[in-house]
Every structure is written in structure tokens, then in C-alpha cells.
Design a protein around this motif. Structure first.
Motif, mmCIF file in Angstrom:
data_model
loop_
_atom_site.group_PDB
_atom_site.id
_atom_site.type_symbol
_atom_site.label_atom_id
_atom_site.label_comp_id
_atom_site.label_asym_id
_atom_site.label_seq_id
_atom_site.Cartn_x
_atom_site.Cartn_y
_atom_site.Cartn_z
ATOM 1 N N HIS A 126 1.007 -1.268 -0.111
ATOM 2 C CA HIS A 126 -0.091 -0.036 -0.003
ATOM 3 C C HIS A 126 0.806 1.458 0.107
ATOM 4 C CE1 HIS A 126 -3.996 -2.185 0.793
ATOM 5 N NE2 HIS A 126 -2.967 -3.038 1.630
ATOM 6 N N PHE A 127 0.189 2.076 -0.781
ATOM 7 C CA PHE A 127 1.126 3.380 -0.997
ATOM 8 C C PHE A 127 0.595 4.816 0.177
ATOM 9 C CE2 PHE A 127 1.845 0.809 -4.464
ATOM 10 C CZ PHE A 127 3.262 0.655 -4.394
ATOM 11 N N ALA A 128 1.398 5.478 0.281
ATOM 12 C CA ALA A 128 0.869 6.714 0.996
ATOM 13 C C ALA A 128 0.876 7.996 0.040
ATOM 14 C CB ALA A 128 1.859 7.395 2.262
ATOM 15 N N GLY A 129 -0.011 7.694 -0.862
ATOM 16 C CA GLY A 129 -0.342 8.503 -2.070
ATOM 17 C C GLY A 129 -0.955 8.032 -3.279
ATOM 18 N N ILE A 130 -1.428 8.897 -4.254
ATOM 19 C CA ILE A 130 -1.973 7.908 -5.410
ATOM 20 C C ILE A 130 -1.375 8.939 -6.662
ATOM 21 C CG2 ILE A 130 -4.065 7.886 -6.851
ATOM 22 C CD1 ILE A 130 -5.527 8.193 -4.251
ATOM 23 N N ASN A 131 -0.472 7.967 -7.271
ATOM 24 C CA ASN A 131 -0.080 8.308 -8.818
ATOM 25 C C ASN A 131 -1.073 8.168 -9.749
ATOM 26 O OD1 ASN A 131 1.968 9.426 -7.626
ATOM 27 N ND2 ASN A 131 3.575 7.684 -8.108
ATOM 28 N N LEU A 132 -1.727 8.910 -10.347
ATOM 29 C CA LEU A 132 -2.813 8.408 -11.322
ATOM 30 C C LEU A 132 -2.512 8.868 -12.875
ATOM 31 C CD1 LEU A 132 -6.045 7.874 -11.305
ATOM 32 C CD2 LEU A 132 -6.483 10.265 -11.801
ATOM 33 N N GLY A 133 -2.455 7.627 -13.382
ATOM 34 C CA GLY A 133 -2.411 7.153 -14.924
ATOM 35 C C GLY A 133 -3.479 7.580 -15.718
ATOM 36 N N PHE A 134 -3.268 8.149 -16.818
ATOM 37 C CA PHE A 134 -4.540 8.153 -17.559
ATOM 38 C C PHE A 134 -4.145 7.816 -19.071
ATOM 39 C CE2 PHE A 134 -2.458 12.264 -17.983
ATOM 40 C CZ PHE A 134 -2.431 12.362 -19.234
ATOM 41 N N THR A 168 2.160 7.032 -32.315
ATOM 42 C CA THR A 168 3.022 5.846 -32.332
ATOM 43 C C THR A 168 2.220 4.791 -31.200
ATOM 44 O OG1 THR A 168 4.156 6.982 -30.475
ATOM 45 C CG2 THR A 168 4.991 6.843 -32.673
ATOM 46 N N GLY A 169 1.106 5.085 -30.733
ATOM 47 C CA GLY A 169 0.480 4.003 -29.844
ATOM 48 C C GLY A 169 -0.013 4.594 -28.535
ATOM 49 N N LEU A 170 -0.665 3.611 -27.720
ATOM 50 C CA LEU A 170 -1.346 3.996 -26.704
ATOM 51 C C LEU A 170 -0.191 4.080 -25.295
ATOM 52 C CD1 LEU A 170 -4.051 4.618 -25.332
ATOM 53 C CD2 LEU A 170 -3.992 1.976 -24.464
ATOM 54 N N VAL A 171 -0.254 5.329 -24.794
ATOM 55 C CA VAL A 171 0.833 5.476 -23.714
ATOM 56 C C VAL A 171 -0.205 6.059 -22.457
ATOM 57 C CG1 VAL A 171 2.582 6.183 -25.178
ATOM 58 C CG2 VAL A 171 1.100 8.060 -24.162
ATOM 59 N N VAL A 172 0.402 5.720 -21.434
ATOM 60 C CA VAL A 172 -0.328 6.087 -20.007
ATOM 61 C C VAL A 172 0.637 7.024 -19.353
ATOM 62 C CG1 VAL A 172 -1.297 5.222 -17.941
ATOM 63 C CG2 VAL A 172 -1.056 3.785 -20.264
ATOM 64 N N PRO A 173 0.512 8.456 -19.359
ATOM 65 C CA PRO A 173 1.295 9.553 -18.621
ATOM 66 C C PRO A 173 0.512 9.600 -17.184
ATOM 67 C CG PRO A 173 0.386 10.197 -20.701
ATOM 68 C CD PRO A 173 -0.421 9.056 -20.495
ATOM 69 N N VAL A 174 1.227 9.932 -16.333
ATOM 70 C CA VAL A 174 1.047 9.642 -14.804
ATOM 71 C C VAL A 174 1.240 11.069 -14.132
ATOM 72 C CG1 VAL A 174 1.789 8.771 -12.721
ATOM 73 C CG2 VAL A 174 2.021 7.545 -14.815
#
Length: 484
Positions: free
Chosen positions: A342-350, A356-362
Motif C-alpha cells: 500500500h502507498f501513502a499517495g496516489i499516482n494517477l495514470g490516464f 505511435t500508440g497508446l501511452v499512459v502518462p502519470v
């Protein structure tokens, strides 16, 4: 001769696909000049040279997959000319180790350079490169015109090419000022020579509009000369060779074969790993978002910034993850057995679609941002990804992902979890549907939320509770935002 190996590109990347060479054998290069454009699993980047000298050998052809640590380019430097005995080796013996490459851009100059010469370009990759004006760092002396004995082309053709360049250019060849790999790719497709374009951007930077304008211009006055076709890379040549072949299984002619490389290869590996390792389950819920769209319309009418639907959804997702943190956890395999971290925070990707394709920035530490703050950061990262300028760090470290596949016209989907995360939430398109309101039938704006989750991390109770919380916020955003 000095061999420059493909450097560490960060984030544990071990290989890259060679998109194009930006220099030719026999050409003079200077420190920090881009020499090759490569595509990694994360993005397309230009690799700058840490050496000044004459290009002796290019190790690889367009379309080849190069491994980190293997030779990329061989350069004959001024030091090599002073020590001919060293340059008589087979080349491999001169290959630099990672640490030697790291020191390549910081060798002490023999004399004091001008401010322009000593100021770094900022072209920094992992392990080597230069930075902007740092008095503590030293630079290799830049030579002016290359010495005659340092140019050692491998054959007569290279000698002729070098001679032709020496008559047309009094100094070292300068790379065109281009910051975006997409601009270079556009120029290649249109057969436009970047050296012939005057950039309209800051300090002569070549922009997309410059390439488009050059591509639309009629042929110049010696148009009688044969037109130069854009270079075809190895993958295209293989595809052309496959055309006309008959597939034994289907009996159909093969139209094209496309190599799975670069970003497409990384996506395939990540999705296969997710399906192979994660026992996922899926839940979904239809939501009336009429009030959400009305709220956005009111903000626009009042002249205020209206966060996008994805930004508002992201804000509700972050609030939901703070109530159900197991969905932002992950499974790790250790010597002591499997552990849920479990982490103390949230890094949200979209998810963001690029050429060039599908990427997921955070979006890092997303719990610290408001809906407007998330909207700003999502826009920034999406634009960087589409321009090919997003960094590896900005596409890693996520703990939960949202995916707006509704923009492609999909009502719903079963999204694949972005390994090693534990869950992903998708939203479909918003359409008019019949909906019961106060016991009466009405036409409302409705969408479908779908949650795929790792059943090892949590059970249906937590997944259903999280999905219902987000759906409630989407249905009554005013009340939800008052509590967030």
C-alpha cells in the motif's frame, strides 16, 4: 577511433529501434549534435553525440533494434589523429565502457573557450551529456574545421561525399534545429530536407507548419532533375518483399508484414503480462451524468474554467481511492512470499492515444490537486505525449489508471489492467438514453463506468463500493465536490 555505445535510456530500457540517422559517414559532427533518432518503449528521442570529430562508421540500419551498451557510432576525433597507433585497432577494442561514456562530455579543454562554446546544450541522457552553464563542469575543446588527417573515409564514395561537403560548407555541418521527433518523421514522409528549411520558431526552430509549407511548395528551378524519394526503412522493405506471397493457412495473398518493435512491442508485452499474471474481475454501472454536464455548462457561461469530464472523473476516482486504498495497491513477489504493498499517495495514470500508440502518462501525487489542477496537468502531459516530448519518468510509477475510451465512440469495454497496478476504471461515451427520474421516464445523459480489478488484492465488496462511490459523485457532482 572512438566508439560511442547506445547509452542507458532510463527506466530499465534495454533496447531501442533506430528510426533514422541524422548524420552520414564522413560527416563532421560536434559535441551535442543529434546523430540518431530512436524509438524506445516509452517515446521517440534524439541521441546527441558526446564527441566532436568525423563520423567513421554507423552501426546499424534504419529499422534495426539496437541494444543498450552496443556500438552506435564510431567517430574519429582529434585525439585519435594525434595517436594513430590507437586508431589502428579493430574498433571493438576502443569501445567505451558506461563510465567512460559518462566522462565523454566533461573532458578538460586545452584552452579557454568562449561563452558560446562552453555553454552546454542541455541534451542530457542517462549517463552522459552536458547541461546549461555550470562553472564546475568542463567541456571538451571544440575544434573548428576538421584536420585533414582526421578524415578517413572508408571508401572512395565516402571521400567524394566529404569533398563535396567541404566545397559547399566552410565549417562543420550543423544539424537542423528541430526539437520534436514528430517533425522529423513528418519531414521524412513528405520527402522534405530539413537542412533546406528556415524555421519560424524561436531562434530558427523548425516547426510543423514549416515542414507542411515546404511540402506544399512547387519544385524549385532545376526541377528537371529526378525527384528524391523518401528513404524506406528496413521494415518497409521487408513488407514490400512479402507482398504477393500466399499465406498457407488462409490461402490469401499477404498484403504486408509489419515488425512488432518499439512502443507497439512494449504495449504487447505489458498487456500479455497483465492477462497472464493478474486474475482480474470486472464490474460496471450505468450513471446519469446530466447534472455533471449542466454544471460544466454553467461554469463556461460564467466565464470560469470548466474542468474536462476526465478531470472531474479523476478527482472523484482519487477521493474514492482514499476510501478504498486497496485498489491503488499492488502485489509484489518476495523471498518471503507475495505481499500487498500500500502507498501513502496516489499516482494517477490516464490513457492517451498518440501517433505511435497508446501511452499512459502519470499525474504524481494526484490527491494534492483539485479538479482544475488535474485538468491542467492532464492537458500538459497529453500534449507532451502527442508531441513525442514526454519523459520516461512521466510515464511510469502509476498506482491506478483511468481510461476514457468513450472519445472513440465506445459505449463500454473491459479494460486490461496496467500491470503491475491493481485496477483500472474506464468510462464510455455519454449518450441520450431513457432514464427513470422521480418515477417518470425522461431522456438523460448516461454513460457506463467499468472497473477491472485484481481479485488477489481485493474482493467484490471493495470494488463495488468504490465504483458506486464514483458513480454517485458523477451523478451528483455539486454535493460530491462540497465534501472533497
Amino acid at each position: 577511433m572512438t566508439i560511442f555505445n547506445l547509452p542507458d535510456l532510463g527506466e530499465g530500457l534495454t533496447e531501442a529501434t533506430l528510426l533514422s540517422w541524422l548524420v552520414a559517414e564522413g560527416e563532421t559532427v560536434h559535441v551535442d549534435q543529434p546523430i540518431a533518432e530512436v524509438e524506445t518503449a516509452k517515446s521517440s528521442i534524439e541521441v546527441p553525440s558526446p564527441y566532436a570529430g568525423t563520423v567513421h562508421t554507423l552501426h546499424g540500419s534504419t529499422g534495426d533494434t539496437l541494444e543498450v551498451g552496443n556500438p552506435l557510432i564510431t567517430v574519429t576525433t582529434e585525439d585519435d589523429a594525434d595517436s594513430p597507433a590507437d586508431s589502428s585497432t579493430d574498433g571493438r577494442a576502443g569501445a567505451l565502457s558506461y563510465r567512460e561514456e559518462e566522462r565523454a562530455g566533461t573532458a578538460a579543454p586545452e584552452s579557454q573557450d568562449t561563452d558560446e562554446e562552453t555553454e552546454g546544450s542541455g541534451n542530457v541522457l542517462i549517463g552522459y551529456g552536458t547541461s546549461q552553464a555550470s562553472s564546475a563542469r568542463r567541456r571538451r575543446k571544440r575544434s573548428g574545421a576538421p584536420r585533414a588527417d582526421t578524415q578517413r573515409p572508408t571508401d572512395a564514395a565516402a571521400q567524394g561525399s566529404a569533398a563535396q561537403r567541404s566545397t559547399t560548407s566552410p565549417g562543420p555541418a550543423q544539424a537542423p534545429r528541430v526539437s520534436s521527433p514528430l517533425v522529423r518523421r513528418m519531414a521524412r514522409r513528405q520527402g522534405v530536407e530539413l537542412h533546406s528549411i528556415s524555421g519560424s520558431g524561436p531562434e530558427g526552430l523548425i516547426m510543423r507548419r514549416d515542414v507542411l509549407a515546404a511540402g506544399e511548395q512547387p519544385a524549385a528551378a532545376g526541377a528537371g532533375a529526378p525527384q528524391r524519394e523518401p528513404a524506406r526503412d528496413a521494415a518497409q522493405q521487408d513488407a514490400a518483399a512479402a507482398a504477393g506471397a500466399v499465406d498457407s493457412r488462409t490461402g490469401l495473398a499477404v498484403r504486408e508484414r509489419v515488425a512488432v518493435t518499439g512502443m507497439r512491442k512494449a504495449i504487447a508485452a505489458k498487456m500479455s503480462q497483465s492477462r497472464r499474471e493478474i486474475p482480474e474481475a470486472t464490474v460496471w454501472q450505468d450513471v446519469d451524468v446530466t447534472a455533471l454536464l449542466d454544471m460544466r455548462a454553467q461554469l463556461k457561461d460564467s466565464g470560469q474554467e470548466a474542468p474536462s469530464v476526465l478531470a472531474l472523473l479523476s478527482r472523484f476516482v482519487v477521493a474514492g481511492l482514499q476510501r478504498y486504498p486497496e485498489l491503488a495497491a499492488r502485489i509484489e513477489h518476495t523471498d518471503a512470499g507475495d505481499q500487498i504493498v500500500h502507498f501513502a499517495g496516489i499516482n494517477l495514470g490516464f490513457a492517451a492515444q498518440t501517433e505511435t500508440g497508446l501511452v499512459v502518462p502519470v499525474v504524481r501525487e494526484a490527491q494534492r490537486l483539485s479538479a482544475r489542477g488535474l485538468n491542467t496537468e492532464i492537458r500538459r502531459l497529453a500534449e507532451s505525449a502527442r508531441d513525442g516530448q514526454i519523459s520516461s519518468k512521466e510515464m511510469s510509477g502509476g498506482t491506478f489508471t483511468v481510461n476514457n475510451y468513450g472519445v472513440f465512440g465506445s459505449d463500454g469495454a473491459t479494460p486490461i489492467i496496467n500491470h503491475p497496478e491493481a485496477a483500472i476504471l474506464g468510462i464510455g461515451r455519454i449518450i441520450d438514453r431513457p432514464w427513470a427520474v422521480g418515477g417518470e421516464l425522461a431522456v438523460r445523459k448516461v454513460t457506463t463506468l467499468t472497473l477491472a480489478f485484481d481479485h488477489r488484492v481485493c474482493d467484490g465488496g471493495a470494488a463495488g463500493g468504490f465504483l458506486n462511490f464514483v458513480a454517485t459523485c458523477m451523478g451528483d457532482p455539486t454535493a460530491a465536490l462540497a465534501d472533497l
